[in-house]
Design a protein around this motif. Structure first.
Motif, PDB file in Angstrom:
ATOM      1  N   TYR A 255       0.834  -1.200   0.000  1.00 32.95           N
ATOM      2  CA  TYR A 255       0.000   0.000   0.000  1.00 32.95           C
ATOM      3  C   TYR A 255       0.870   1.252   0.000  1.00 32.95           C
TER       4      TYR A 255
ATOM      5  N   ASP B 126      -4.612   3.944   2.899  1.00 31.92           N
ATOM      6  CA  ASP B 126      -5.014   2.915   1.941  1.00 31.92           C
ATOM      7  C   ASP B 126      -5.095   1.544   2.612  1.00 31.92           C
TER       8      ASP B 126
ATOM      9  N   HIS C 295      -8.540  -0.733   3.312  1.00 34.31           N
ATOM     10  CA  HIS C 295      -8.615  -2.151   2.962  1.00 34.31           C
ATOM     11  C   HIS C 295      -9.150  -2.955   4.146  1.00 34.31           C
TER      12      HIS C 295
ATOM     13  N   TRP D  19     -12.951  -4.913   4.505  1.00 29.86           N
ATOM     14  CA  TRP D  19     -13.116  -6.340   4.781  1.00 29.86           C
ATOM     15  C   TRP D  19     -13.908  -6.560   6.059  1.00 29.86           C
TER      16      TRP D  19
ATOM     17  N   ASP E 190      -8.538  -8.696  -5.524  1.00 28.22           N
ATOM     18  CA  ASP E 190      -7.797  -7.535  -6.027  1.00 28.22           C
ATOM     19  C   ASP E 190      -8.729  -6.371  -6.346  1.00 28.22           C
TER      20      ASP E 190
ATOM     21  N   ASN F  12     -10.062  -4.895  -3.039  1.00 29.72           N
ATOM     22  CA  ASN F  12      -9.047  -4.056  -2.390  1.00 29.72           C
ATOM     23  C   ASN F  12      -8.857  -2.743  -3.141  1.00 29.72           C
TER      24      ASN F  12
ATOM     25  N   ALA G 243     -11.679  -0.460  -2.315  1.00 33.17           N
ATOM     26  CA  ALA G 243     -11.539   0.089  -0.953  1.00 33.17           C
ATOM     27  C   ALA G 243     -10.564   1.262  -0.951  1.00 33.17           C
ATOM     28  N   VAL G 244      -9.438   1.102  -1.626  1.00 37.61           N
ATOM     29  CA  VAL G 244      -8.434   2.171  -1.693  1.00 37.61           C
ATOM     30  C   VAL G 244      -8.993   3.367  -2.455  1.00 37.61           C
TER      31      VAL G 244
ATOM     32  N   HIS H 178      -6.325 -11.877   9.596  1.00 28.84           N
ATOM     33  CA  HIS H 178      -6.000 -10.628   8.916  1.00 28.84           C
ATOM     34  C   HIS H 178      -4.955  -9.856   9.723  1.00 28.84           C
TER      35      HIS H 178
ATOM     36  N   HIS I 119      -1.107  -8.702   8.540  1.00 30.41           N
ATOM     37  CA  HIS I 119      -0.725  -7.280   8.482  1.00 30.41           C
ATOM     38  C   HIS I 119       0.031  -6.767   9.702  1.00 30.41           C
TER      39      HIS I 119
END
Length: 141
Positions: free
Chosen positions: A41, A46, A50, A54, A79, A82, A85-86, A136, A140
């Protein structure tokens, strides 16, 4: 999927996700950029968009599973999801996206707290919680 308790999900939302932005902000500018590069990202907002997107989808699915335990969710182009979302936060500042992320985190937390024993016995609900909150975070952190 590893076994987990409702309390562990609550703890993850409070301790891991609840301090996520603050921990990011303790990194140097170079470390922040390296982290974002690893995550794929361009900016923190961003990445948070994301995550919030979700979580929103997960909360919606959990609500459906509570009403219709046999519901089969449609497949998702990850993809595209995402990217959408961005794109949805393109014109927002990081501060605005952080506030949105926090609202979604607290909504997810309240949803988890509201789940009863019948809900927690649902494999679909448990799987959704594992994916959205625990796994998740592992992806991350």
């Amino acid at each position: 999927m590893e076994e987990f308790s409702k309390d562990e999900v609550i703890k993850c939302l409070n301790k891991q996700w609840g301090t996520y932005v603050d921990r990011f902000n303790t990194l140097s500018a170079a470390e922040q950029q390296q982290y974002l590069d690893r995550q794929g990202y361009a900016r923190l907002g961003d990445l948070l968009a994301h995550l919030a997107a979700w979580w929103q989808r997960g909360m919606q699915l959990i609500a459906v599973y509570q009403r219709e335990p046999g519901f089969q969710p449609p497949s998702v182009d990850v993809d595209a999801f995402n990217a959408e979302a961005v794109a949805s936060v393109r014109n927002l500042s990081d501060a605005e996206v952080i506030a949105h992320f926090e609202v979604r985190r607290l909504q997810m937390l309240e949803l988890v707290k509201s789940l009863n024993e019948v809900d927690l016995q649902s494999e679909r609900i448990r799987n959704q919680l594992a994916i959205e909150v625990i796994e998740h975070y592992q992806e991350h952190k």
